[in-house]
Write an enzyme that holds these catalytic residues in place. Sequence first.
Site, PDB file in Angstrom:
ATOM      1  N   HIS A  78     -11.328  -3.792   7.147  1.00 54.45           N
ATOM      2  CA  HIS A  78     -10.596  -2.183   7.383  1.00 54.45           C
ATOM      3  C   HIS A  78     -10.246  -1.580   6.037  1.00 54.45           C
ATOM      4  O   HIS A  78      -9.696  -2.297   4.956  1.00 54.45           O
ATOM      5  CB  HIS A  78      -9.493  -2.051   8.008  1.00 54.45           C
ATOM      6  CG  HIS A  78      -8.171  -3.169   7.650  1.00 54.45           C
ATOM      7  ND1 HIS A  78      -7.174  -2.538   7.056  1.00 54.45           N
ATOM      8  CD2 HIS A  78      -8.007  -4.121   8.046  1.00 54.45           C
ATOM      9  CE1 HIS A  78      -6.374  -3.366   6.681  1.00 54.45           C
ATOM     10  NE2 HIS A  78      -6.683  -4.608   7.256  1.00 54.45           N
ATOM     11  N   ASP A 113      -5.738  -7.126   1.622  1.00 52.88           N
ATOM     12  CA  ASP A 113      -5.361  -6.607   3.231  1.00 52.88           C
ATOM     13  C   ASP A 113      -5.807  -5.060   3.007  1.00 52.88           C
ATOM     14  O   ASP A 113      -4.779  -4.274   2.926  1.00 52.88           O
ATOM     15  CB  ASP A 113      -4.034  -7.005   3.655  1.00 52.88           C
ATOM     16  CG  ASP A 113      -4.003  -6.373   4.815  1.00 52.88           C
ATOM     17  OD1 ASP A 113      -5.057  -5.962   5.689  1.00 52.88           O
ATOM     18  OD2 ASP A 113      -2.581  -6.376   5.448  1.00 52.88           O
ATOM     19  N   GLU A 149      -6.774   0.506  10.671  1.00 51.90           N
ATOM     20  CA  GLU A 149      -6.280  -0.759  11.247  1.00 51.90           C
ATOM     21  C   GLU A 149      -4.938  -0.804  11.340  1.00 51.90           C
ATOM     22  O   GLU A 149      -4.250  -1.315  12.258  1.00 51.90           O
ATOM     23  CB  GLU A 149      -6.883  -1.803  10.638  1.00 51.90           C
ATOM     24  CG  GLU A 149      -6.698  -3.315  11.256  1.00 51.90           C
ATOM     25  CD  GLU A 149      -5.409  -4.064  10.925  1.00 51.90           C
ATOM     26  OE1 GLU A 149      -5.321  -4.989  11.680  1.00 51.90           O
ATOM     27  OE2 GLU A 149      -4.761  -3.673   9.888  1.00 51.90           O
ATOM     28  N   GLU A 150      -4.130  -0.465  10.178  1.00 52.35           N
ATOM     29  CA  GLU A 150      -2.693  -0.951  10.111  1.00 52.35           C
ATOM     30  C   GLU A 150      -1.727  -0.320  10.870  1.00 52.35           C
ATOM     31  O   GLU A 150      -0.984  -0.895  11.539  1.00 52.35           O
ATOM     32  CB  GLU A 150      -2.324  -0.679   8.650  1.00 52.35           C
ATOM     33  CG  GLU A 150      -3.054  -1.163   7.447  1.00 52.35           C
ATOM     34  CD  GLU A 150      -2.809  -2.790   7.501  1.00 52.35           C
ATOM     35  OE1 GLU A 150      -1.956  -3.332   8.657  1.00 52.35           O
ATOM     36  OE2 GLU A 150      -3.321  -3.566   6.681  1.00 52.35           O
ATOM     37  N   ASP A 155     -10.510 -10.201   7.505  1.00 47.16           N
ATOM     38  CA  ASP A 155      -9.194  -9.819   7.241  1.00 47.16           C
ATOM     39  C   ASP A 155      -7.984 -10.701   7.356  1.00 47.16           C
ATOM     40  O   ASP A 155      -6.716 -10.211   7.440  1.00 47.16           O
ATOM     41  CB  ASP A 155      -8.753  -8.879   8.639  1.00 47.16           C
ATOM     42  CG  ASP A 155      -7.576  -7.898   8.317  1.00 47.16           C
ATOM     43  OD1 ASP A 155      -7.257  -7.666   7.045  1.00 47.16           O
ATOM     44  OD2 ASP A 155      -7.173  -7.273   9.224  1.00 47.16           O
ATOM     45  N   HIS A 193       1.360  -6.803   3.100  1.00 48.30           N
ATOM     46  CA  HIS A 193       2.204  -5.250   3.184  1.00 48.30           C
ATOM     47  C   HIS A 193       3.233  -5.297   2.267  1.00 48.30           C
ATOM     48  O   HIS A 193       4.367  -4.627   2.661  1.00 48.30           O
ATOM     49  CB  HIS A 193       2.619  -5.350   4.596  1.00 48.30           C
ATOM     50  CG  HIS A 193       1.608  -5.446   5.781  1.00 48.30           C
ATOM     51  ND1 HIS A 193       2.142  -5.347   6.994  1.00 48.30           N
ATOM     52  CD2 HIS A 193       0.510  -5.467   5.684  1.00 48.30           C
ATOM     53  CE1 HIS A 193       1.001  -5.049   7.729  1.00 48.30           C
ATOM     54  NE2 HIS A 193       0.000  -5.321   6.889  1.00 48.30           N
TER      55      HIS A 193
END
Lengths: 462, 462
Positions: free
Chosen positions: B279, B291, B325-326, B355, B425
């Site tokens: 993604h 990520d 995606e997130e 991912d 994140h």
Amino acid sequence: MKSIRLICFTLLFLFSATGFNSTVYAQEHVDIEAYRDDAEKIINAAMKDNQKFEYLTQFADRFGHRFSGSESLENSIDWIVNEMKKDGFDRVFTQDVKVPYWVRGEESATLMSPRKKNLPMLGLGGSVATPEEGIEAEVLVVSSFEDLKEKADQAEGKIVLYDVPFTTYGQTVQYRLRGAVEAAKVGAVASLIRSVGPYSMQTPHTGTSRYEDGVKKIPHAAITLEDAAMIHRMSDRGETIRILLEMDAKTLPNATSRNIIAEMKGSENPEEIVVFGGHIDSWDVGQGVMDDAGGCFAAWEALRIMKELGLRPKRTIRVVMWTNEENGLRGGNAYRDMVMGNGSLENHILAMESDGGVFEPKGFGFSGSDEAFAMIKEIGKLLEPIGSNNITRGGGGADIGPIMREGVPGMGLVVDGSRYFWYHHTAADTIDKLSAEEYNKCIATMAVMAYVAADAEKTLPR
Amino acid sequence: MKSIRLICFTLLFLFSATGFNSTVYAQEHVDIEAYRDDAEKIINAAMKDNQKFEYLTQFADRFGHRFSGSESLENSIDWIVNEMKKDGFDRVFTQDVKVPYWVRGEESATLMSPRKKNLPMLGLGGSVATPEEGIEAEVLVVSSFEDLKEKADQAEGKIVLYDVPFTTYGQTVQYRLRGAVEAAKVGAVASLIRSVGPYSMQTPHTGTSRYEDGVKKIPHAAITLEDAAMIHRMSDRGETIRILLEMDAKTLPNATSRNIIAEMKGSENPEEIVVFGGHIDSWDVGQGVMDDAGGCFAAWEALRIMKELGLRPKRTIRVVMWTNEENGLRGGNAYRDMVMGNGSLENHILAMESDGGVFEPKGFGFSGSDEAFAMIKEIGKLLEPIGSNNITRGGGGADIGPIMREGVPGMGLVVDGSRYFWYHHTAADTIDKLSAEEYNKCIATMAVMAYVAADAEKTLPR
């Protein structure tokens, strides 16, 4: 701690070491068999539970960081003195010390070009402020002082960024200490460094820095490893880098802080003193518990254990929590002045410091005569049960440095330092980075060493 | 990535696995000896130098994070599409996708009592703002949803802090996802979580969160492991905790983003498709390179290598960089809708996703029939030279989840995930956490698997 001082000591004493045919002396003067029981009792008392670690945790949570000049430092000193008085030591007193008083204020760094990005940062201790509107300037990235010299003609009006990866603390810290001066000499308007540490999660490190008479004082700050490396790459690609630096730092008139001193009087030679401890001040981030509430409290707990076990050595044991190690070393210097002034320096037979974090202890690094080293090695054998029996040549500590330079044998607690510089002078120097078991071992190590050195048949020779 | 989805898949497929007597089938349908040379060429091409990693680095430095709705995401998509067109793939196109558009704004959390301290924090995706003056309230610390239930009568008007140490992502993330709803149900005015990660250097983690119809929307944010644990300790000591939370977050009308699709047409069965990628969106912190720019670029580089080596498989290979995606999974859902709408879903013979960070690759986790699993295991043997030949049952990816649920066999690249959740994140998800060698191995692993699956004599069975 300022490891650079340790390194200086290490070199000094490595080169002055003269040979080791003094084991016989040691065995004659410390009969360690006579201390096996006491050492075991001390170790058991230190290791028995997590209460001492919980006590340190409460202290860290309650006061947080304790920077020279701050209310938090003085409040924490009041609290400790009060607790020590409850402990019933023979003597608890403080020594007033004038300390520098630098206040960080609001601060930020922003990458303006080639793209906008907030840069996590910490101003470096002693730095001047920027003008109110900040300093926005093009950035000159350099890899070393030599590189700066080569690019000197490009530095005028720019912000110099030293992107120097961590090798040893002693080497890398030079950019924090001297970065602003060298950048100003070639016309820079501010200087930034890659934080002094080997690992980062966007973690800026603060620490002290210096100006030089006759050289313009320019603002000086640290950004993270990640951002310094990124900006360096951008620069290598030919991109024009601009940063906006805003710092509101100021230096106020000196404040009054205190060294804390707690004593157990010697039973036979009370005039002779074994002194040990750490520094109670910290940087103005995190909890300052690795650096160095842990070292202070380990020494304190060591003295408590001796008192609880009824172990009163022949000589006096003194726990000192020095103030202002981080940005002035005024506590260590003031202590030296006091003991030189009252004539007790000559009776300081040994100084010990823990300022490398109370991680898994390995032993001590000792600086002193061959005879004394042999004796300390002999005492070290008592620490075999907890694995902290490795006594090596060279070592000391920043706070005991001033009295070591006047001839007092000195030593530093050596620990597993593998993550020390991850957290050093950062917001991540918090209690969760330490463990009760390792802390207890540090307490046991300090206690056994201090007790036996203070109680040995013969005085540790200079 | 949303590992919880992976876990669901794992469970789903573990329980539906039915036995493994299909090796013969595999050997009949993939003659891996015939692919040894091609696999070696692919691996050599992937591993030959650091240029592909440098390319990823430039991308990460240039665009930084790429959050749904942001200019940075769309600019990065423009740039990639343009580069892909230069690559001369058979087809490069984008699919418009409506995505949520949440903007963090200014935010902070401050411990007001028992002592004042700034709490590093990140608002959680989708959270509402606080009133302009913030929310200052007493804090109720809980250890779990069960604990909250027990303390429900104390929650009214308070800020609930979930101090839940990391176990697995799937378990711990529940407090991020459902924390605000459960806290609001018992009358809390805001909720905070301990960041979802196993290690911290005062590092807050963001991520998506949910509200529920009929339950009041309260502000929801993450503080660090260090501070959550400290506040919990303070609370256990009976201290009254007060926090001031200030958040300026808002949800704007949906924005338009795009999935990116690049194709190499199959030479014999172009209607059959092997799809793989990652993604392209990220959270609004760090560089979003672990990520998941790394996963996207690894797939892209895999396709480039096939093209450079003149390896055109029988079936079509499609690289997809899904968007959003997130905080929405709109890209994966839109892709499913597209391929169901145009009737090509049935011809998707395999979907692969990376991912989990392009760390050292171990192999793949596969979800599909026994026959297909046996065939994938057989192909996996070609990855022995780089150690990524471990093919296990169960796996997939968030973005390929929607087509997997419609019957497409799917698999996820499995890597050494030991530090994935350190950076997940956070601002520390930056290129320096990855390495060229591991990245190259991921490229090789994806390329060999995709190529051979797309070129095998028989189509991978459902």
